[in-house]
Design a protein around this motif. Structure first.
Motif, PDB file in Angstrom:
ATOM      1  N   ASP A   1       0.856  -1.180   0.000  1.00 44.24           N
ATOM      2  CA  ASP A   1       0.000   0.000   0.000  1.00 44.24           C
ATOM      3  C   ASP A   1       0.895   1.233   0.000  1.00 44.24           C
ATOM      4  N   LEU A   2       0.478   2.236  -0.719  1.00 45.58           N
ATOM      5  CA  LEU A   2       1.282   3.459  -0.800  1.00 45.58           C
ATOM      6  C   LEU A   2       1.134   4.325   0.447  1.00 45.58           C
ATOM      7  N   ASN A   3      -0.070   4.393   0.996  1.00 44.43           N
ATOM      8  CA  ASN A   3      -0.332   5.263   2.150  1.00 44.43           C
ATOM      9  C   ASN A   3      -0.355   4.434   3.424  1.00 44.43           C
ATOM     10  N   LEU A   4       0.759   4.445   4.133  1.00 42.39           N
ATOM     11  CA  LEU A   4       0.918   3.669   5.360  1.00 42.39           C
ATOM     12  C   LEU A   4       1.323   4.581   6.510  1.00 42.39           C
ATOM     13  N   PRO A   5       1.022   4.183   7.751  1.00 49.13           N
ATOM     14  CA  PRO A   5       1.477   4.974   8.901  1.00 49.13           C
ATOM     15  C   PRO A   5       2.968   4.724   9.147  1.00 49.13           C
ATOM     16  N   LYS A   6       3.604   5.589   9.865  1.00 51.47           N
ATOM     17  CA  LYS A   6       5.022   5.507  10.245  1.00 51.47           C
ATOM     18  C   LYS A   6       5.958   5.752   9.069  1.00 51.47           C
ATOM     19  N   MET A   7       5.692   5.082   7.948  1.00 47.72           N
ATOM     20  CA  MET A   7       6.572   5.174   6.788  1.00 47.72           C
ATOM     21  C   MET A   7       5.704   4.888   5.559  1.00 47.72           C
ATOM     22  N   ASP A   8       5.752   5.757   4.556  1.00 48.40           N
ATOM     23  CA  ASP A   8       4.906   5.504   3.391  1.00 48.40           C
ATOM     24  C   ASP A   8       5.484   4.395   2.515  1.00 48.40           C
ATOM     25  N   GLY A   9       4.646   3.886   1.632  1.00 43.86           N
ATOM     26  CA  GLY A   9       5.051   2.783   0.772  1.00 43.86           C
ATOM     27  C   GLY A   9       6.249   3.104  -0.100  1.00 43.86           C
ATOM     28  N   LEU A  10       6.370   4.350  -0.523  1.00 39.43           N
ATOM     29  CA  LEU A  10       7.507   4.745  -1.355  1.00 39.43           C
ATOM     30  C   LEU A  10       8.820   4.588  -0.597  1.00 39.43           C
ATOM     31  N   GLU A  11       8.834   4.948   0.680  1.00 37.59           N
ATOM     32  CA  GLU A  11      10.046   4.790   1.496  1.00 37.59           C
ATOM     33  C   GLU A  11      10.349   3.302   1.712  1.00 37.59           C
ATOM     34  N   VAL A  12       9.313   2.496   1.930  1.00 41.24           N
ATOM     35  CA  VAL A  12       9.517   1.054   2.061  1.00 41.24           C
ATOM     36  C   VAL A  12      10.147   0.523   0.771  1.00 41.24           C
ATOM     37  N   LEU A  13       9.614   0.937  -0.351  1.00 41.23           N
ATOM     38  CA  LEU A  13      10.146   0.516  -1.656  1.00 41.23           C
ATOM     39  C   LEU A  13      11.610   0.927  -1.811  1.00 41.23           C
ATOM     40  N   ARG A  14      11.942   2.150  -1.421  1.00 42.26           N
ATOM     41  CA  ARG A  14      13.343   2.610  -1.498  1.00 42.26           C
ATOM     42  C   ARG A  14      14.263   1.672  -0.717  1.00 42.26           C
ATOM     43  N   ARG A  15      13.846   1.339   0.498  1.00 47.16           N
ATOM     44  CA  ARG A  15      14.671   0.474   1.348  1.00 47.16           C
ATOM     45  C   ARG A  15      14.803  -0.926   0.758  1.00 47.16           C
ATOM     46  N   LEU A  16      13.729  -1.416   0.156  1.00 48.81           N
ATOM     47  CA  LEU A  16      13.793  -2.734  -0.482  1.00 48.81           C
ATOM     48  C   LEU A  16      14.781  -2.730  -1.644  1.00 48.81           C
ATOM     49  N   ARG A  17      14.755  -1.677  -2.419  1.00 46.82           N
ATOM     50  CA  ARG A  17      15.620  -1.606  -3.602  1.00 46.82           C
ATOM     51  C   ARG A  17      17.091  -1.337  -3.247  1.00 46.82           C
ATOM     52  N   GLU A  18      17.336  -0.774  -2.082  1.00 48.87           N
ATOM     53  CA  GLU A  18      18.712  -0.527  -1.634  1.00 48.87           C
ATOM     54  C   GLU A  18      19.372  -1.783  -1.079  1.00 48.87           C
ATOM     55  N   ASN A  19      18.583  -2.777  -0.719  1.00 47.59           N
ATOM     56  CA  ASN A  19      19.104  -3.975  -0.071  1.00 47.59           C
ATOM     57  C   ASN A  19      19.346  -5.074  -1.106  1.00 47.59           C
TER      58      ASN A  19
ATOM     59  N   VAL B   1       5.008   8.028 -11.733  1.00 44.46           N
ATOM     60  CA  VAL B   1       6.394   8.222 -12.169  1.00 44.46           C
ATOM     61  C   VAL B   1       7.361   8.033 -11.004  1.00 44.46           C
ATOM     62  N   LYS B   2       7.026   8.602  -9.844  1.00 43.15           N
ATOM     63  CA  LYS B   2       7.880   8.482  -8.661  1.00 43.15           C
ATOM     64  C   LYS B   2       8.080   7.021  -8.266  1.00 43.15           C
ATOM     65  N   ASN B   3       6.998   6.259  -8.242  1.00 43.51           N
ATOM     66  CA  ASN B   3       7.068   4.860  -7.826  1.00 43.51           C
ATOM     67  C   ASN B   3       7.871   4.016  -8.800  1.00 43.51           C
ATOM     68  N   TYR B   4       7.646   4.186 -10.075  1.00 48.66           N
ATOM     69  CA  TYR B   4       8.446   3.439 -11.049  1.00 48.66           C
ATOM     70  C   TYR B   4       9.912   3.869 -10.988  1.00 48.66           C
ATOM     71  N   GLY B   5      10.144   5.152 -10.733  1.00 46.83           N
ATOM     72  CA  GLY B   5      11.512   5.652 -10.634  1.00 46.83           C
ATOM     73  C   GLY B   5      12.288   5.029  -9.486  1.00 46.83           C
ATOM     74  N   VAL B   6      11.600   4.692  -8.417  1.00 46.35           N
ATOM     75  CA  VAL B   6      12.255   4.079  -7.254  1.00 46.35           C
ATOM     76  C   VAL B   6      12.410   2.567  -7.442  1.00 46.35           C
ATOM     77  N   GLY B   7      11.617   1.980  -8.348  1.00 46.35           N
ATOM     78  CA  GLY B   7      11.792   0.557  -8.615  1.00 46.35           C
ATOM     79  C   GLY B   7      10.559  -0.306  -8.480  1.00 46.35           C
ATOM     80  N   ALA B   8       9.370   0.297  -8.508  1.00 49.78           N
ATOM     81  CA  ALA B   8       8.149  -0.511  -8.476  1.00 49.78           C
ATOM     82  C   ALA B   8       8.070  -1.359  -9.739  1.00 49.78           C
ATOM     83  N   ASN B   9       7.561  -2.569  -9.608  1.00 51.32           N
ATOM     84  CA  ASN B   9       7.346  -3.423 -10.766  1.00 51.32           C
ATOM     85  C   ASN B   9       5.971  -3.205 -11.375  1.00 51.32           C
TER      86      ASN B   9
END
Length: 148
Positions: free
Chosen positions: A66-84, A105-113
């Motif tokens: 989900d993109l809209n999450l508490p504590k940390m949004d989905g985009l930040e979760v995606l960033r961390r996944l792609r960095e690991n 565009v932002k989500n695909y840019g970070v690495g969403a499939n």
């Protein structure tokens, strides 16, 4: 036989229930792991926190995030996944109510499939969930899990 695991990261309990019902109705072989907290989801995927010692050879075939999450949004979760190194190739489908081009565009840019807008109507939502499951669990070929 490879486990067909979906990791669902969703804080809305109603949507979580709808997704589970749609998957059950679709009769698609799967195991679903639900995390309502994005930080806990990262701990699960990285084998940290309460998940330290977890067998990291068992990874989801796909993450529905989900993109809209508490504590940390989905985009930040995606960033961390792609960095690991261990999680950078795990397919991630971003689920959201937003259809804004900037977000896509932002989500695909970070690495969403994939970037999928959740329909409001239950029957459309159920069909979408079933189609996503068939594609990501049965059609799509994923790379082997990286053991580091």
């Amino acid at each position: 036989m490879e486990k067909k695991i979906i990791l669902l990261v969703e804080d809305n309990l109603d949507e979580e229930e709808l997704i589970k019902r749609a998957l059950k109705k679709g009769n698609i072989p799967h195991e679903i792991i639900v995390m309502n907290d994005p930080v806990e989801a990262l701990d699960y995927l990285f084998g940290t926190g309460i998940y330290s010692g977890r067998d990291l050879r068992i990874m989801p075939k796909v993450i529905w995030l989900d993109l809209n999450l508490p504590k940390m949004d989905g985009l930040e979760v995606l960033r961390r996944l792609r960095e690991n190194q261990r999680t950078k190739l795990v397919p991630v489908v971003m689920l959201t109510a937003s259809n804004q081009q900037e977000e896509i565009v932002k989500n695909y840019g970070v690495g969403a499939n994939s970037y999928v807008r959740k329909p409001v109507e239950f029957s459309e939502f159920a069909l979408l969930v079933q189609q996503l499951a068939v594609y990501w669990l049965q059609v799509n070929q994923t790379p082997p899990v990286l053991i580091l």
